[in-house]
Scaffold this motif. Structure first.
Motif, mmCIF file in Angstrom:
data_model
loop_
_atom_site.group_PDB
_atom_site.id
_atom_site.type_symbol
_atom_site.label_atom_id
_atom_site.label_comp_id
_atom_site.label_asym_id
_atom_site.label_seq_id
_atom_site.Cartn_x
_atom_site.Cartn_y
_atom_site.Cartn_z
ATOM 1 N N ALA A 391 -34.679 -34.487 -15.896
ATOM 2 C CA ALA A 391 -33.538 -35.181 -14.815
ATOM 3 C C ALA A 391 -33.228 -34.050 -13.741
ATOM 4 O O ALA A 391 -33.377 -34.138 -12.739
ATOM 5 N N ASN A 392 -32.872 -32.914 -14.652
ATOM 6 C CA ASN A 392 -32.615 -31.745 -13.930
ATOM 7 C C ASN A 392 -33.743 -31.110 -13.020
ATOM 8 O O ASN A 392 -33.600 -30.574 -12.202
ATOM 9 N N ILE A 393 -34.804 -30.735 -13.898
ATOM 10 C CA ILE A 393 -36.034 -30.314 -13.263
ATOM 11 C C ILE A 393 -36.487 -31.025 -12.233
ATOM 12 O O ILE A 393 -36.681 -30.536 -11.163
ATOM 13 N N THR A 394 -36.521 -32.460 -12.263
ATOM 14 C CA THR A 394 -36.741 -33.240 -11.309
ATOM 15 C C THR A 394 -35.956 -33.115 -10.010
ATOM 16 O O THR A 394 -36.329 -33.112 -8.860
ATOM 17 N N LYS A 395 -34.456 -33.036 -10.233
ATOM 18 C CA LYS A 395 -33.656 -32.849 -9.091
ATOM 19 C C LYS A 395 -34.233 -31.625 -8.453
ATOM 20 O O LYS A 395 -34.070 -31.183 -7.241
ATOM 21 N N ILE A 397 -36.748 -29.834 -8.469
ATOM 22 C CA ILE A 397 -37.989 -30.060 -7.739
ATOM 23 C C ILE A 397 -37.770 -30.611 -6.379
ATOM 24 O O ILE A 397 -38.151 -30.117 -5.255
ATOM 25 N N GLN A 398 -36.982 -31.851 -6.272
ATOM 26 C CA GLN A 398 -36.452 -32.231 -5.104
ATOM 27 C C GLN A 398 -35.868 -31.633 -4.012
ATOM 28 O O GLN A 398 -35.929 -31.503 -2.798
ATOM 29 N N ALA A 475 -36.301 -39.048 0.615
ATOM 30 C CA ALA A 475 -35.449 -38.867 -0.591
ATOM 31 C C ALA A 475 -35.189 -37.523 -0.903
ATOM 32 O O ALA A 475 -34.125 -37.252 -1.222
ATOM 33 N N ASP A 476 -36.226 -36.571 -0.678
ATOM 34 C CA ASP A 476 -36.019 -35.256 -0.993
ATOM 35 C C ASP A 476 -35.186 -34.410 -0.112
ATOM 36 O O ASP A 476 -34.197 -33.938 -0.684
ATOM 37 N N VAL A 477 -35.216 -35.047 1.201
ATOM 38 C CA VAL A 477 -34.109 -34.218 2.298
ATOM 39 C C VAL A 477 -32.758 -34.622 2.103
ATOM 40 O O VAL A 477 -31.822 -33.756 2.267
ATOM 41 N N LEU A 478 -32.639 -35.877 1.689
ATOM 42 C CA LEU A 478 -31.221 -36.547 1.614
ATOM 43 C C LEU A 478 -30.834 -35.909 0.141
ATOM 44 O O LEU A 478 -29.843 -35.571 0.248
ATOM 45 N N THR A 491 -27.873 -38.172 -5.888
ATOM 46 C CA THR A 491 -29.143 -37.853 -5.461
ATOM 47 C C THR A 491 -29.707 -39.376 -4.922
ATOM 48 O O THR A 491 -29.350 -40.481 -4.971
ATOM 49 N N VAL A 492 -30.858 -39.243 -3.936
ATOM 50 C CA VAL A 492 -31.640 -40.116 -3.453
ATOM 51 C C VAL A 492 -32.879 -40.435 -4.184
ATOM 52 O O VAL A 492 -33.743 -39.316 -3.962
#
Ligand SMILES: [Cu+2]
Length: 504
Positions: A391-395, A397-398, A475-478, A491-492
């Motif tokens: 989840a942290n890595i995903t965040k 990257i986002q 999703a990424d920019v928000l 997160t979005v």
């Protein structure tokens, strides 16, 4: 069967000839003359016994009418927009008449006066209407039934012509409403009924166009380009891949007669309708009231058309319903099953089953394998999402991706430090407005924002234009703006963006 000779509307013979309908127009019975003399069905309806129509979900069919006189029949049909399974692991938001695809089966008798109520559920996003091919009148009822969410419409028609008719939504864009599931069948029984059979079933074929490829997992959206090009991603019976296979197969017993009311909703693709291992004893071609042919292997059903097929099942086994344009069956989903149980009849068939080999991936075993696969894929995704490290890595990257998006657009107004410009561009850093409502933030990026707002106690009244980004980028920019400059607003996800977009 007693031939039903009267299947034309009661137009003067001269008009029919003028229209090129060079048919014999029979003399009217007293009862028919009464209907013909009073074109306004409502007046006549006052003298008729009233019945509430018994509607059924597919693949079931209401029982034969049995009545020997006309009645006023009240039909109540509810439009509902529902997200449901399209294939294993694939969801789609269907627009339905009654919650299922195809819509509820309606059964009336020739000469009945039908009081039709169309109710659009308050949760619907869009207005809808209905065009019944059984109606003689403008738009088949469409003109009278345009119905906003939370509203009802009513109109009355006399079922002048017997036959099996398609109904469908005729609200623009019509092909989209139909592709999304807005079609069904109405049977207008001939006055003397159809010959009795042991089982009756209701099946319709439709073509579906998704943005993802066939089998792409998750919620899928309508793809207008594919629809215009007539390149369906799925072609299915009764609204989903596998809606008539395995446990959901149609059932019959050896020695019974089976009747299928089969229609094509389309919007585009016709059907080469065939049942593997059976021969249609009778075909009422094009849904007309006279059986036009006997001993038929495959019958052609146009989009917006129907057929009635009767056959006796002589041996046990699984009989496969297909569109015999076979990649539609084996690759796109147009496969159903009729399971016939009972004693073997070796004289007719030796009894060796070849379904699994023949059907491959579409067989029972194949369907079970793909259902299990979808289950495991979902489980894996859930396990990955639940793992805090991932989840942290995903965040992370986002955040990096989101920063790139921010630097192509948002920073120009909201500034690189997120503080905005006093009185002109509101801040994103520390914004109570942004923090308060994630769904609203998704809508702001997608659709822009204008008019007076208050951010951290200060008024703004300016215009933010809509931002042209993909759902992933939104999703990424928000996520980036909600987790930078000391913001810790959550997160979005892509799913959040899709959910909000599907509400509009
Ligand atoms: Cu509609």
């Amino acid at each position: 069967m007693k031939k039903t000779s009267r299947s034309l509307p009661r137009f003067p013979a001269a008009l029919l000839v003028a229209l090129g309908v060079g048919a014999w127009v029979p003399a009217l019975s007293a009862e028919e003359a009464a209907v013909a003399a009073k074109p306004n069905g409502k007046k006549l309806a006052a003298d008729l016994p009233v019945e509430i129509a018994h509607l059924t979900q597919p693949p079931m069919v209401p029982p034969p009418i049995g009545r020997k006189h006309p009645a006023k029949v009240v039909v109540d049909l509810e439009v509902k927009e529902v997200t449901k399974r399209l294939a294993d692991g694939v969801e789609y938001t269907f627009w339905t008449y009654g919650g299922e695809v195809p819509g509820k089966f309606i059964r009336v008798r020739e000469g009945d006066v039908v009081e039709f109520h169309l109710n659009n559920h308050p949760s619907s996003k869009l207005p809808h209407n209905i065009d019944l091919h059984a109606v003689t009148g403008p738009g088949g009822g469409a003109a009278s039934t345009f119905t906003a969410p939370g509203h009802s419409s009513q109109f009355t028609f006399t079922a002048l012509n017997a036959g099996l008719y398609v109904y469908h939504c005729a609200t623009a864009p019509v092909p989209m409403h139909i592709s999304n599931g807005m079609y069904g069948l109405i049977l207008v029984e001939p006055k003397d009924g159809l010959p009795p059979v042991d089982r009756e079933y209701y099946v319709m074929q439709g073509d579906i166009y998704t943005q993802g490829a066939n089998g792409d997992q998750g919620l899928q959206y309508f793809d207008n380009t594919k629809a215009v090009d007539e390149r369906p991603t799925y072609i299915v019976f009764n609204g989903a891949v596998g809606s008539l296979t395995g446990d959901k197969a149609l059932q019959a017993k050896v020695g019974e007669t089976v009747r299928l009311y089969f229609g094509v909703g389309g919007p585009n693709i016709t059907s080469s309708f065939h049942v593997i291992g059976e021969i249609f004893d009778k075909v009422y071609a094009e849904g007309g009231t006279r059986f036009a042919q006997e001993n038929v292997q495959t019958t052609m059903v146009p989009s917006g058309g129907s057929t009635i097929v009767d056959f006796k099942v002589d041996v046990p086994g699984t009989f496969i319903l297909v569109d015999h344009s076979l990649t539609r069956a084996f690759n796109k989903g147009a496969i159903g099953m009729l399971k016939v149980t009972g004693p073997e009849t070796p004289v007719i068939y030796s009894g060796k089953e070849v379904d699994e080999v023949y059907l491959g991936q579409a067989s029972d075993a194949g369907a079970k394998a793909s259902a299990r696969e979808a289950e495991l894929v979902a489980k894996k995704a859930a396990a990955i999402a639940a793992n805090p490290e991932i989840a942290n890595i995903t965040k992370e990257i986002q955040l990096e991706r989101g920063k790139k998006v921010f630097l192509t657009s948002c920073f120009a107004c909201h500034m690189a430090d997120g503080k905005g410009l006093p009185n002109v561009f509101p801040p994103l850093a520390g914004s109570d407005f942004l923090k308060a409502d994630k769904d609203r933030a998704i809508r702001i990026v997608t659709k822009g924002l204008s008019g007076p707002i208050t951010v951290n106690g200060k008024p703004y009244n300016n215009v933010m234009p809509p931002q042209q980004f993909t759902e992933d980028q939104i999703a990424d920019v928000l996520t980036y703006v909600m987790n930078t400059w000391g913001n810790d607003f959550g997160t979005v996800s892509l799913a959040d963006v899709k959910r909000v977009h599907s509400q509009n």
